[in-house]
Design an enzyme around this catalytic site. Structure first.
Site, mmCIF file in Angstrom:
data_model
loop_
_atom_site.group_PDB
_atom_site.id
_atom_site.type_symbol
_atom_site.label_atom_id
_atom_site.label_comp_id
_atom_site.label_asym_id
_atom_site.label_seq_id
_atom_site.Cartn_x
_atom_site.Cartn_y
_atom_site.Cartn_z
ATOM 1 N N TYR A 175 -10.413 -0.413 10.584
ATOM 2 C CA TYR A 175 -11.402 -0.294 9.706
ATOM 3 C C TYR A 175 -11.764 -0.713 8.954
ATOM 4 O O TYR A 175 -13.587 -0.249 8.260
ATOM 5 C CB TYR A 175 -11.366 1.851 9.529
ATOM 6 C CG TYR A 175 -9.770 1.762 8.665
ATOM 7 C CD1 TYR A 175 -9.406 1.649 8.235
ATOM 8 C CD2 TYR A 175 -8.834 2.890 9.001
ATOM 9 C CE1 TYR A 175 -9.041 1.799 6.652
ATOM 10 C CE2 TYR A 175 -8.279 2.942 9.197
ATOM 11 C CZ TYR A 175 -7.748 2.824 7.442
ATOM 12 O OH TYR A 175 -6.875 3.110 7.146
ATOM 13 N N LYS A 176 -11.232 -1.665 8.554
ATOM 14 C CA LYS A 176 -11.871 -2.391 6.966
ATOM 15 C C LYS A 176 -12.572 -3.653 7.625
ATOM 16 O O LYS A 176 -14.048 -3.947 8.443
ATOM 17 C CB LYS A 176 -10.442 -2.665 6.910
ATOM 18 C CG LYS A 176 -9.887 -1.603 6.232
ATOM 19 C CD LYS A 176 -8.605 -2.220 4.993
ATOM 20 C CE LYS A 176 -7.649 -0.850 4.118
ATOM 21 N NZ LYS A 176 -8.494 -0.640 3.547
ATOM 22 N N ARG A 202 -13.688 -3.420 -7.669
ATOM 23 C CA ARG A 202 -12.799 -4.738 -6.185
ATOM 24 C C ARG A 202 -14.375 -4.487 -5.491
ATOM 25 O O ARG A 202 -14.651 -3.594 -5.175
ATOM 26 C CB ARG A 202 -11.796 -3.511 -5.794
ATOM 27 C CG ARG A 202 -10.931 -4.142 -4.577
ATOM 28 C CD ARG A 202 -9.604 -3.241 -4.177
ATOM 29 N NE ARG A 202 -10.610 -1.908 -3.130
ATOM 30 C CZ ARG A 202 -9.900 -1.344 -2.207
ATOM 31 N NH1 ARG A 202 -8.675 -1.624 -1.529
ATOM 32 N NH2 ARG A 202 -10.393 -0.371 -1.595
ATOM 33 N N ASP A 225 2.312 -5.565 7.072
ATOM 34 C CA ASP A 225 1.562 -5.272 7.279
ATOM 35 C C ASP A 225 -0.124 -5.699 6.748
ATOM 36 O O ASP A 225 -0.167 -6.809 5.599
ATOM 37 C CB ASP A 225 0.852 -4.119 6.491
ATOM 38 C CG ASP A 225 -0.008 -3.223 6.327
ATOM 39 O OD1 ASP A 225 -0.776 -3.445 6.617
ATOM 40 O OD2 ASP A 225 0.088 -1.725 5.329
ATOM 41 N N PHE A 239 0.956 -1.076 -0.524
ATOM 42 C CA PHE A 239 -0.384 0.414 0.247
ATOM 43 C C PHE A 239 0.323 1.244 -0.004
ATOM 44 O O PHE A 239 1.922 1.498 0.750
ATOM 45 C CB PHE A 239 -0.667 0.447 1.192
ATOM 46 C CG PHE A 239 -2.612 1.327 1.458
ATOM 47 C CD1 PHE A 239 -2.974 0.936 0.174
ATOM 48 C CD2 PHE A 239 -1.783 2.203 2.287
ATOM 49 C CE1 PHE A 239 -3.989 2.328 0.480
ATOM 50 C CE2 PHE A 239 -2.484 3.365 1.784
ATOM 51 C CZ PHE A 239 -3.699 2.889 0.889
#
Lengths: 398, 398
Positions: free
Chosen positions: A209-210, A357, A184, A113
């Site tokens: 938060y995912k 996605r 990560d 990321f």
């Protein structure tokens, strides 16, 4: 056996919406508002400053960390929560570098990321002394791990394609040449089984938060292997990680032998209230069941799309052992097509240059949602409704 | 003219409590729960990922920053909100160092809040190359600013005694020798008038959970003088500060010419909802009125304590021009005495070695509260009730 009917009922998803974006921002658990009201009215309002003691605010970094730890195979006392993922990447890579002082190269890949790369670029600039970030293609990472490498820092699951690294193979290779590894877990925690302890991970970081559903900008977490805690450099050395935070001495002394030393500044307690409620959903959930169900749903999704949606092609690996918990498809007019899907309440997102996605999150997504998503996509393609001009306009934040 | 009856009515303070700790954790505004419910039910729940656009989450760092900016004399577009104060100190001092690349000394004082010193110690260790944190007594700071100094970093108001630095004199001295100044406004923002623009400040940082009442661990803020924005080094270079955050390129490029570059990672939007409600209290409030009222109340408090409470002596300056907005008193058995006060609902706190500390916050504290606090203290001293064994036990977090 995990009861997905029960977990589905624990989320407050708007009527008629198919939410396939839990890999970006998880939906709100039904318990979140009450948890927040409890924090506001019966903690902040009434306890005020005493709340740091009486309501346990001061140690929520650790109590919440331990709850996340259970979802990623971490030992008790090895995870703390707070700050942002960007900060935690900086801290973990900085700490890793201090463990291999004679080396200067940080290795990452182009599938990481971007903020992970950016933070390391900032770290390299700050350290001045000949440090280097070396970025290779994901497929060549393992061969690029040589005895020149100080720290390998990777995101396990590619945020675009869903491609998953072989964590164990990379760790073993890194350790064999004396390098440290920072993982990560942004697209892993709550998505796929992770065994930090069993695979001998050095450092890991992630966000809540995912797949963990703690709300937009929910706090990050950091894991440090217990074997490293005693000597690890906190790098971002704030009062919250001090041996005696309330002694207010002028010299920093990291909390000895405890993960507490990776704490930095005063964390948002409101964000902890949301995280707490979000983690309650995971009680009684087995991540192996989540994984099995996600693979079934991804297989179904891919085969239905491939048989009914011409021009839309799978991104990333077909072998599910090499995939995380989201599926992306290349489509030339993918941005507009995703806007058309969103208008019809099928929520995914778009990643440049051409990827639609979809996050596959069994806690609240089942077969019905997958089939409705494919039906909608098929119809949008057949009618070419995505060609409508209004779907072409890019929003400021995409 | 600020209406303090009106502002008092905007806070939800428990019945019968005299809250003199707003300098540590501000009380809850009455509007906070509704603001949070709005965020949860009508933003996160319904908008989900779209909220970053439709509800303005993505730019709240800046819109909230501008609202804080108005309270500290900052130019529009020069303040952003997020992270913790510790992180923002690190970022500002790191950025300052990059502006004076030929110097190696960071100057601070023993009156700085410890985490500021700790974060700089971490920064010095990270940079390796001969950097040094030099810490002097507060009174000698101005003389210690020589052309050897790269960055001067100070907290304007001493968290223990309330002593206030002469911001303008220090900035002028620093600039005259080519040094950069970073001010920590933790005990200034919302407490005393600050004129960042008028006094030519380079960097400032602060928190929102004290005088600004955004709740425990509310987000921090950073100010960068507009004249520096174009060239300032973000140091902690995360995706949120990138020129094109959604292009997801692998190379960091700071947002050109904008304070946005000091943004780092994804901030807690829930904490922003509380900050927004807390800042509404400040609409129509003039900080000069707040200051005038605070001085009156502090004068009253000090004179009453000195005339009625033998053995309790003022800490810090008597001259109000040299004081922030809290008052501390030395008392040999100060810890126990503060516990006795708290039991009787007069809430202040204790700072080692012997200080009882009281925040004077006119938004919700008036003469009646000051007099009740002194009455209670006088009684506790007269009856020696503070000598009770239960008040001697130190809590884990003090």
């Amino acid at each position: 056996m995990t009861d997905f009917t029960k977990t589905r009922a624990m989320f407050d998803i708007p009527e008629g919406m198919v939410y396939l974006n839990g890999n970006s921002l998880g939906p709100m658990p039904k318990a979140s508002p009450a948890a927040m009201t409890e924090f506001l009215n019966n903690e902040w309002r009434t306890e005020l400053i005493k709340g740091w003691n009486t309501k346990g605010w001061f140690m929520q970094t650790n109590t919440l960390g331990d709850r996340i730890g259970k979802l990623i195979g971490a030992e008790a006392g090895s995870v703390v929560v707070s700050d942002t993922l960007s900060i935690k990447v900086f801290q973990a890579v900085g700490a890793g570098l201090s463990m291999v002082p004679d080396r200067r190269v940080i290795l990452s890949d182009t599938g990481n990321f971007p903020t992970d790369l950016y933070m390391v670029q900032g770290l390299v600039k700050l350290k001045e002394d000949g440090y280097e970030l070396r970025t290779v293609e994901p497929e060549t990472v393992i061969d690029a791990i040589t005895d020149e490498i100080a720290v390998v820092t990777l995101t396990e699951v590619d945020y675009r394609t869903g491609r998953k690294h072989d964590m164990k193979a990379i760790i073993d290779k890194a350790h064999s040449v004396g390098a440290v590894v920072v993982w990560d877990l942004a697209h892993s925690a709550g998505a796929i089984p992770v065994d930090l302890s069993g695979t001998n991970v050095d450092f890991a970081v992630g966000c809540t938060y995912k797949f963990l559903n703690a709300g937009p900008g929910g706090p990050a977490f950091i894991y440090v292997a217990p074997r490293l805690i005693e000597t690890v450099e906190p790098v971002l050395s704030g009062w919250y990680g001090h041996e005696a935070p309330f002694a207010f001495t002028t010299d920093y002394r990291p909390m000895p032998g405890k993960i507490d030393r990776m704490r930095i500044g005063t964390p948002s307690i409101a964000s902890f209230a949301l995280l707490e409620a979000a983690l309650d959903v995971w009680d009684g959930v087995d991540l192996n069941d989540v994984r099995t169900r996600a693979v079934e749903l991804m297989d179904l999704f891919i085969s239905e799309v491939e048989s009914r949606c011409a021009g839309v092609t799978l991104a990333g690996p077909r072998n599910m052992d090499e995939r995380g918990s989201h599926v992306s498809f290349h489509f030339e007019d993918g941005y507009a097509c995703m806007q058309a899907l969103i208008e019809r309440k099928v929520i995914g997102d778009f990643r440049a240059p051409d990827m639609m996605r979809f996050g596959i999150t069994p806690l609240f997504v089942g077969e019905a949602e997958i089939l409705k998503a494919v039906d909608t996509l098929e119809d949008i393609l057949k009618t070419e409704s995505y060609k409508d001009a209004r779907f072409q306009v890019r929003s400021a934040v995409t």
